[in-house]
Design an enzyme around this catalytic site. Structure first.
Site, PDB file in Angstrom:
ATOM      1  N   HIS A 161      44.453 104.383  34.389  1.00 13.52           N
ATOM      2  CA  HIS A 161      43.651 104.914  35.704  1.00 13.52           C
ATOM      3  C   HIS A 161      44.736 105.643  36.612  1.00 13.52           C
ATOM      4  O   HIS A 161      45.956 105.513  36.468  1.00 13.52           O
ATOM      5  CB  HIS A 161      43.050 103.929  36.609  1.00 13.52           C
ATOM      6  CG  HIS A 161      41.810 103.422  35.753  1.00 13.52           C
ATOM      7  ND1 HIS A 161      41.489 102.613  34.787  1.00 13.52           N
ATOM      8  CD2 HIS A 161      40.387 103.922  36.114  1.00 13.52           C
ATOM      9  CE1 HIS A 161      40.555 102.245  34.609  1.00 13.52           C
ATOM     10  NE2 HIS A 161      39.487 103.056  35.231  1.00 13.52           N
ATOM     11  N   LYS A 165      44.781 103.592  42.216  1.00 12.01           N
ATOM     12  CA  LYS A 165      43.788 102.463  41.817  1.00 12.01           C
ATOM     13  C   LYS A 165      44.456 101.094  42.144  1.00 12.01           C
ATOM     14  O   LYS A 165      45.708 100.825  41.976  1.00 12.01           O
ATOM     15  CB  LYS A 165      43.358 102.181  40.243  1.00 12.01           C
ATOM     16  CG  LYS A 165      42.226 101.193  39.858  1.00 12.01           C
ATOM     17  CD  LYS A 165      41.793 101.421  38.792  1.00 12.01           C
ATOM     18  CE  LYS A 165      40.595 100.365  38.392  1.00 12.01           C
ATOM     19  NZ  LYS A 165      39.535 100.397  39.424  1.00 12.01           N
TER      20      LYS A 165
END
Length: 277
Positions: A161, A165
């Site tokens: 990600h 995140k």
């Protein structure tokens, strides 16, 4: 609902990347409108028009930090925030007897229990990933886990990600791991392996391993690997746009709105929404 019959939806975390995507998605959804936009206290975006911030023009919905008045006038809430906020919003949704769609990840067992308790009065869909593709991936992972010999294939889950995140592994990776564990009658709490460093010794039989990568602007990549002797099966989903999650959230909203109309409270997930269970 409004006089026109549109479903009024509140977006919490409205100034974030996902919040803005949700506002754009609602704006294009027939029969729906942005009824409210909520941000945390002290946000520099308070008072700004939610539509203008999301790039769709002025919609006369200012961003506020008090969710209660917005919830009181709404039919549903779309929530991709943080666990503590989602727990709080679930309580408010239960008080208002409205729909609550939760895409928040990183919730603890206590958080999930509190949200489930709120579902006695609210109609809730909670999922770590709301895209059709990821939920189809979960079905394929379950089928592969049942089909392949559990003693001959090791399971590893890799996810990547964007750099912003804050939780790891991702909620989607954990859900995929839980799917595989359930199919194999294993316990992810005891069989999950989340870090390897140094001399770890040979791989524990029956383990389900996780690896998390962070960098750039990656929306979300997930791969479940079934590694055997002489062959490997890899099931992968890559998201290139947050709109996938927003469209899934709106589909979930329609699903639970129909149940709310029949006065059905309860807790659902995207497998229920998509008819994949």
């Amino acid at each position: 609902m409004s006089e026109a019959g549109d479903m009024g939806l509140v977006v919490v975390g409205a100034a974030g990347r996902m919040g803005q995507t949700l506002i754009r998605a609602i704006h294009t959804m027939p029969g729906a409108r942005v009824a409210g936009a909520v941000e945390r206290a002290g946000s520099p975006y308070l008072g700004k028009d939610a539509g203008e911030l999301a790039g769709i023009g002025i919609i006369n919905v200012p961003i506020v930090d008090d969710p209660l008045p917005a919830f009181a006038k709404a039919d549903g809430v779309l929530d991709f925030t943080v666990p503590a906020a989602s727990v709080e919003f679930a309580g408010y949704a239960a008080q208002a007897r409205i729909v609550h769609v939760i895409g928040t990840t990183g919730c603890s067992a206590d958080d999930n229990a509190t949200i489930a308790a709120a579902a006695r009065h609210a109609t809730i869909v909670k999922s770590g990933n709301m895209s059709l593709g990821v939920n189809l991936l979960a079905v394929l992972v379950e089928q592969a886990a049942r089909a392949l010999d559990a003693d001959d294939f090791d399971i590893e889950i890799l996810e990547m990600h964007h750099r912003h995140k804050v939780d790891a592994p991702s909620g989607t990776a954990l859900a995929l791991g839980e799917t595989a564990a359930t199919a194999l009658k294993r316990n992810l709490e005891t069989d999950g392996v989340y870090a390897r460093h140094g001399v770890t010794g040979p791989r524990k039989a029956g383990a389900i391993g996780f690896a998390a990568l962070r960098g750039g602007d990656v929306i979300g990549d997930h791969t479940v690997i079934f590694a055997g002797d002489g062959e490997r099966v890899e099931l992968t989903h890559r998201a290139s746009s947050r709109m996938n999650f927003a469209q899934g959230a709106l589909r979930a909203t329609r699903f639970v709105a129909a149940r709310r109309a029949q006065r059905q409270a309860g807790m659902f997930d995207m497998q229920d929404v998509l008819g994949l269970r």
